[in-house]
Design an enzyme around this catalytic site. Structure first.
Site, PDB file in Angstrom:
ATOM      1  N   ALA A 145      10.598  -0.263   0.505  1.00 13.64           N
ATOM      2  CA  ALA A 145      11.716  -0.665   1.357  1.00 13.64           C
ATOM      3  C   ALA A 145      13.016  -0.695   0.574  1.00 13.64           C
ATOM      4  O   ALA A 145      14.070  -0.283   1.073  1.00 13.64           O
ATOM      5  CB  ALA A 145      11.430  -2.023   1.987  1.00 13.64           C
ATOM      6  N   LYS A 196      -5.433   2.021  -1.410  1.00 11.79           N
ATOM      7  CA  LYS A 196      -4.634   2.203  -2.632  1.00 11.79           C
ATOM      8  C   LYS A 196      -4.125   0.879  -3.176  1.00 11.79           C
ATOM      9  O   LYS A 196      -3.838   0.747  -4.372  1.00 11.79           O
ATOM     10  CB  LYS A 196      -3.480   3.183  -2.381  1.00 11.79           C
ATOM     11  CG  LYS A 196      -2.565   2.836  -1.197  1.00 11.79           C
ATOM     12  CD  LYS A 196      -1.439   1.922  -1.532  1.00 11.79           C
ATOM     13  CE  LYS A 196      -0.625   1.578  -0.301  1.00 11.79           C
ATOM     14  NZ  LYS A 196       0.470   0.651  -0.574  1.00 11.79           N
ATOM     15  N   ASP A 249       0.999   7.828  -2.087  1.00 10.44           N
ATOM     16  CA  ASP A 249       1.124   6.380  -1.949  1.00 10.44           C
ATOM     17  C   ASP A 249       0.486   5.664  -3.132  1.00 10.44           C
ATOM     18  O   ASP A 249       0.966   4.618  -3.589  1.00 10.44           O
ATOM     19  CB  ASP A 249       0.464   5.926  -0.642  1.00 10.44           C
ATOM     20  CG  ASP A 249       1.101   4.680  -0.057  1.00 10.44           C
ATOM     21  OD1 ASP A 249       2.030   4.140  -0.678  1.00 10.44           O
ATOM     22  OD2 ASP A 249       0.678   4.254   1.027  1.00 10.44           O
TER      23      ASP A 249
END
Length: 342
Positions: A145, A196, A249
């Site tokens: 973010a 992950k 990711d």
């Protein structure tokens, strides 16, 4: 075409995605259950607890009224913690039934539900029947973010069993700094996003213990093999795990201080106790619950996941991290070719 979007969840990722949509010209209502947070976003145009150094768009509107947020929404974006998805979905469905709405449902959360171990799209589908939605899309991939907020170049995936729905989400979010790819492997994308976080805990722990790049590269590579094995057992396409929502990711979550899971692992490696790590973080550490889920799912499927087992032992059995690393390193030798998923 301008869409009306309800974004549910005003944490770091939810509020930044809401701002992206606003900047893309869509009408956005950002829902939070915290009145002080809504007031801050509406009047100061900041969200200081979750995202620093970002002034949100003046036109971005936050509200604590879920019905107001959902009014005439074309799209509903869930960005609440995994543990809250079902509860919020029940409330959303009640409103959609009362107003006879059927919007497109999207989620950008990463995890599995406690006890049921269901994927987020499965939870949403259970609580919001087909008559009250157009379909479900998962938005996932290597994205912090903090970096999207400052328009760093970011590439992520919109996944749905219906390719046309994934393309709609692609069009909704894509701009000159955020590029979206489509994928029809919803299972693989959601499982890669969840699993992950386990490996990121391990990567952080290695850093906290003082290990170098060789150890981190080994953990990520063998961790990806474990993620792939478990995902394929549940119907995922193995190629998904070498894409953005898999290895992409994994890289970003295992190497960045922006990652809550990495930071939590780093503190564990430095000797801090798990309850203190959780208390200090102040935000959900999805990898802790997901590790338990993966451990138990692997046992059900009889899939070998030694790294996940070691992290589970540290989190839930109070095992010593160094001893678990020693056990991993002294396991019987194997061929790398026969240890891969595909």
């Amino acid at each position: 075409m301008t869409k009306k979007v309800a974004v549910l969840g005003a944490g770091s990722w939810g509020s930044v995605l809401a701002n992206v949509l606003d900047e893309n010209g869509h009408e956005v209502a950002l829902w939070t259950y915290k009145s002080a947070q809504a007031d801050e976003i509406n009047h100061q145009h900041t969200n200081s607890k979750y995202i620093q150094d970002l002034r949100f768009s003046d036109s971005l509107h936050a509200t604590t009224d879920l019905q107001e947020a959902l009014h005439d929404a074309d799209v509903i974006l869930f960005v609440v913690p995994t543990k809250a998805v079902r509860e919020v979905a029940v409330q959303v469905c009640d409103i959609l039934r009362a107003t006879n709405q059927a919007p497109l449902l999207v989620h950008a959360s990463k995890g599995l539900e406690l006890k049921t171990y269901k994927r987020i799209s499965e939870i949403i589908a259970e609580e919001i029947p087909a008559g009250y939605n157009q379909g479900i899309v998962a938005l996932s991939g290597p994205s912090h973010a903090e970096e999207v907020a400052h328009h760093d170049l970011t590439l992520i995936t919109a996944a749905s069993e219906d390719l046309e729905l994934a393309k709609q989400v692609q069009d909704l979010f894509m701009n000159d700094y955020l590029r979206i790819y489509t994928n029809t492997d919803l299972i693989g994308v959601e499982l890669g996003a969840a699993f992950k976080n386990i490996i990121a805990l391990g990567a952080g722990a290695l850093h906290g213990l003082g290990y170098g790049d060789d150890a981190k590269a080994a953990l990520m590579t063998r961790g990806l093999a474990e993620i792939s094995r478990l995902g394929v057992a549940f119907g995922a396409d193995p190629l998904t795990f070498i894409g953005l929502s898999g290895v992409g990711d994994l890289i970003v979550t295992c190497t960045s201080v922006h990652s809550r899971n990495w930071r939590a692992g780093d503190q564990l490696g430095a000797g801090k106790k798990l309850p203190d790590v959780i208390a200090d973080m102040g935000m959900v550490i999805e990898g802790i619950n997901t590790c338990k889920a993966a451990y138990e799912l692997a046992a059900q499927k009889q899939i070998e996941m030694p790294i996940t087992n070691a992290i589970y032992n540290v989190l839930y059995q109070k095992a010593d991290i160094k001893e678990e690393i020693g056990n991993l390193m002294t396991r019987q030798g194997k061929s790398e070719a026969t240890a891969q998923t595909f």
